[in-house]
Design an enzyme around this catalytic site. Structure first.
Site, PDB file in Angstrom:
ATOM      1  N   ASP A  49       0.883  -1.410   0.034  1.00 18.11           N
ATOM      2  CA  ASP A  49      -0.134   0.086  -0.019  1.00 18.11           C
ATOM      3  C   ASP A  49       0.927   1.369   0.060  1.00 18.11           C
ATOM      4  OD1 ASP A  49      -2.863   1.058   0.107  1.00 18.11           O
ATOM      5  OD2 ASP A  49      -1.937   1.755   2.394  1.00 18.11           O
ATOM      6  N   GLU A  92      15.927 -14.181  -0.249  1.00 21.75           N
ATOM      7  CA  GLU A  92      16.504 -15.372   0.603  1.00 21.75           C
ATOM      8  C   GLU A  92      15.414 -16.603   0.831  1.00 21.75           C
ATOM      9  OE1 GLU A  92      16.083 -14.405   4.919  1.00 21.75           O
ATOM     10  OE2 GLU A  92      17.184 -12.565   4.330  1.00 21.75           O
TER      11      GLU A  92
HETATM   12  C1  NOJ Z   1      -4.499   2.944  -0.755  1.00 16.29           C
HETATM   13  C2  NOJ Z   1      -5.558   1.972  -0.526  1.00 16.29           C
HETATM   14  O1  NOJ Z   1      -5.771   1.185  -2.080  1.00 16.29           O
HETATM   15  C3  NOJ Z   1      -7.045   2.657  -0.216  1.00 16.29           C
HETATM   16  O2  NOJ Z   1      -8.118   1.933  -0.136  1.00 16.29           O
HETATM   17  C4  NOJ Z   1      -6.709   3.105   1.175  1.00 16.29           C
HETATM   18  O3  NOJ Z   1      -7.546   4.001   1.656  1.00 16.29           O
HETATM   19  C5  NOJ Z   1      -5.354   4.022   1.069  1.00 16.29           C
HETATM   20  N1  NOJ Z   1      -4.271   3.589   0.300  1.00 16.29           N
HETATM   21  C6  NOJ Z   1      -4.780   4.276   2.542  1.00 16.29           C
HETATM   22  O4  NOJ Z   1      -3.988   3.183   3.239  1.00 16.29           O
END
Ligand code: NOJ
Length: 552
Positions: A221, A271
């Site tokens: 993310d 690894e």
């Molecule tokens: C991107 C994710 O896809 C989204 O759903 C989320 O709200 C934001 N990052 C924050 O983590």
């Protein structure tokens, strides 16, 4: 995975093909996939039950949206414990069963890891709140004194991505208003300070925890996040992120140090590969201004893949599509990396609706274009991701009542931005009425977001029974990808085409063409297509249609 050997396919020194370079991964938004318990929320046992369906579709792997313990302020992207399962979704034993079942079917499993921020319920953040300014516990986050005579103005002028200031003030142990902490999303999602070695080490531990449990990799993310400009200076355009809903504040994203983290994580993956030969995959949610900048994230010792969002953002226009595809091929594939294509995900309006035009609502234009875009994407060199429901041609649910909306963006923008709930409505599996087999038991069982009546037409059982369905188009496209050496990894060659049409060749003889207009044009290849997104008589490429041919 793929049992073919295309000429341009990259192999390593041991002549092994890197499976992820042209893999097709299915994004499972767990809470909306399939509910096994009847509480109206999808869960890990539901995902396990759905694996045969996904195997039949022909995907190489699945990416599971976050299922960790979380207060769910942002549907799990606010993680309170990175090494467990929220009881909403199951437990670690169920997780192990899911991984085992996926492995037996040959389906890879990727987890969603959230390293930019955690939940305000994370024990380390709670510890930081209880600790004094300047403490080690606070150093794991971005705590700073406020500005102004009483420190009652935030340390800088940044706004959060989801609206409102990027800083919240805490109350210190003596009951007085104290320092501020940084959160680039909601106040319940404090940002980690990646310059703190404990944070770095903690994420190493988290990766190993899940790799030891058998996962095949991670979707990362906000992978252009993590580091902020060390001085945290004011921004010239503090609301740019919230306005564009993109990570454009150059002080808050895409800092050079982030690449060291991806190198570190890559070496952890290597690894594990050395132990058993199985390559683990890191795919980043990388939103940066240019394809050239994007390519830096997929250098050979960094991430394996990074979503290339420019295709998703392109309007339904042949010049726009050609431009973004050409840039990706030149700036990303041209450096030896793989391009990772995506048209839908849990943050975006679904293609069927996005490509539709209000004036032509009900004409099926959006659906026809979404089908054409799918064939285009599956013909492009590189890897691709499919978001659950995309294979059913689900439209966005645009008329959800305000009181069921849960997206923090909606609530943080004064109910202005109705963006992300409509693509997260639980999947229809069978039957004529909600819950459409999503949740077991009576029809009175309520999915966490209401499903519209028209979802009946999209149910998976109907889709499987109808060879003209989106599902069959995706399945056929995936099958051809796995058998035709021209598809998957490699290069493309643009072909001359009439105005409004994009045509390209893969290998010597596979041609893909898309007619972006609404009127038919002559087909670039005579003869019947191998696969087409709609009725496609020999010699003609109808409007809003894509097709694949083998040219003689
Ligand atoms: C991107 C994710 O896809 C989204 O759903 C989320 O709200 C934001 N990052 C924050 O983590």
């Amino acid at each position: 995975m793929h049992n073919r050997c295309p000429p341009q396919r990259q192999v390593d020194g041991l002549n092994r093909h890197h499976w992820w370079r042209d893999a097709v991964i299915y994004q499972v938004y767990v809470r909306s996939f399939l509910d096994s318990t009847g509480d109206g929320i999808g869960d890990l046992a539901g995902v396990r039950a759905g694996l045969p369906y996904l195997k039949k579709l022909g995907v190489d792997g699945i990416w599971l949206s976050p299922f960790y313990p979380s207060p769910q302020h942002d549907h799990g992207y606010d993680v309170a414990d990175y090494c467990d399962v929220d009881p909403l979704f199951g437990d670690l034993a169920e997780f192990d069963l899911l991984v085992g079942a996926a492995r037996r079917l040959g389906v890879k499993v990727l987890l969603d890891i959230v390293p930019n921020h955690c939940s305000s319920e994370h024990p380390w953040f709670r510890e930081a709140l209880a600790a004094a300014p300047g403490s080690e516990a606070r150093a794991r986050f971005h705590f700073a004194d406020g500005r102004g005579p009483d420190g009652d103005e935030p340390p800088n002028n940044w706004h959060a991505m989801f609206g409102g200031p990027a800083w919240s003030r805490v109350t210190e142990a003596d009951g007085r208003p104290g320092q501020w902490y940084l959160h680039m999303f909601t106040p319940e999602q404090p940002d980690w300070n990646w310059r703190d070695p404990e944070v770095v080490a903690e994420f190493d531990r988290v990766l190993r925890f899940w790799l030891d449990r058998g996962v095949d990799g991670f979707r990362i993310d906000v992978a252009a996040g993590l580091f902020k400009h060390p001085e945290l200076p004011d921004s010239d355009d503090p609301e740019a992120d919230a306005r564009t809903r993109d990570s454009v504040n150059p002080l808050a994203w895409n800092q050079p140090e982030v690449h060291d983290v991806w190198r570190r994580w890559r070496s952890i993956c290597e690894e594990y590969t050395e132990r058993d030969g199985g390559e683990r995959l890191l795919v980043g949610e990388v939103s940066v201004p240019t394809a050239r900048e994007h390519a830096r994230y997929v250098r050979p010792d960094e991430l394996h893949q990074a979503f290339f969002f420019d295709l998703l953002s392109a309007p339904w226009d042949p010049d726009a599509f050609r431009k973004v595809i050409s840039e990706a091929m030149q700036d990303i594939a041209g450096t030896g990396s793989t391009v990772t294509w995506v048209l839908n995900n849990h943050d975006q309006v679904r293609t069927v609706t996005r490509y539709g035009e209000p004036a032509t609502e009900g004409s099926g234009l959006g659906a026809a274009r979404a089908r054409a875009a799918a064939l285009l994407m599956l013909a492009l060199p590189g890897a691709a991701y499919i978001y659950q429901g995309e294979e059913l041609g689900l439209p966005e649910v645009v008329d959800l009542p305000d009181d069921v909306l849960t997206d923090p963006i909606f609530h943080r923008t004064g109910s202005r931005a109705r963006i992300r709930d409509g693509c997260r409505v639980p999947l229809p599996w069978s039957g004529q009425a909600s819950p459409f087999g999503f949740t077991p038991g009576a029809e009175s069982a309520k999915p966490w977001l209401p499903q519209p009546e028209y979802f009946a037409e999209y149910a998976t059982d109907r889709a499987l029974a109808d060879t003209r369905s989106f599902w069959h188009l995706y399945r056929d496209g995936l099958q051809l990808r796995s058998t035709l050496p021209q598809l998957g990894e490699g290069t493309l060659r643009w072909l001359d085409a009439p105005p409004g049409v994009l045509a390209f060749a893969r290998g010597d003889d596979l041609v893909c063409a898309v007619n972006f207009g609404t009127a038919p044009t002559p087909a670039p290849v005579s003869g019947t297509p191998l696969l087409a997104s709609g009725p496609c008589p020999a010699g003609v490429l109808p409007g809003s249609t894509a097709a694949w041919w083998i040219s003689s």
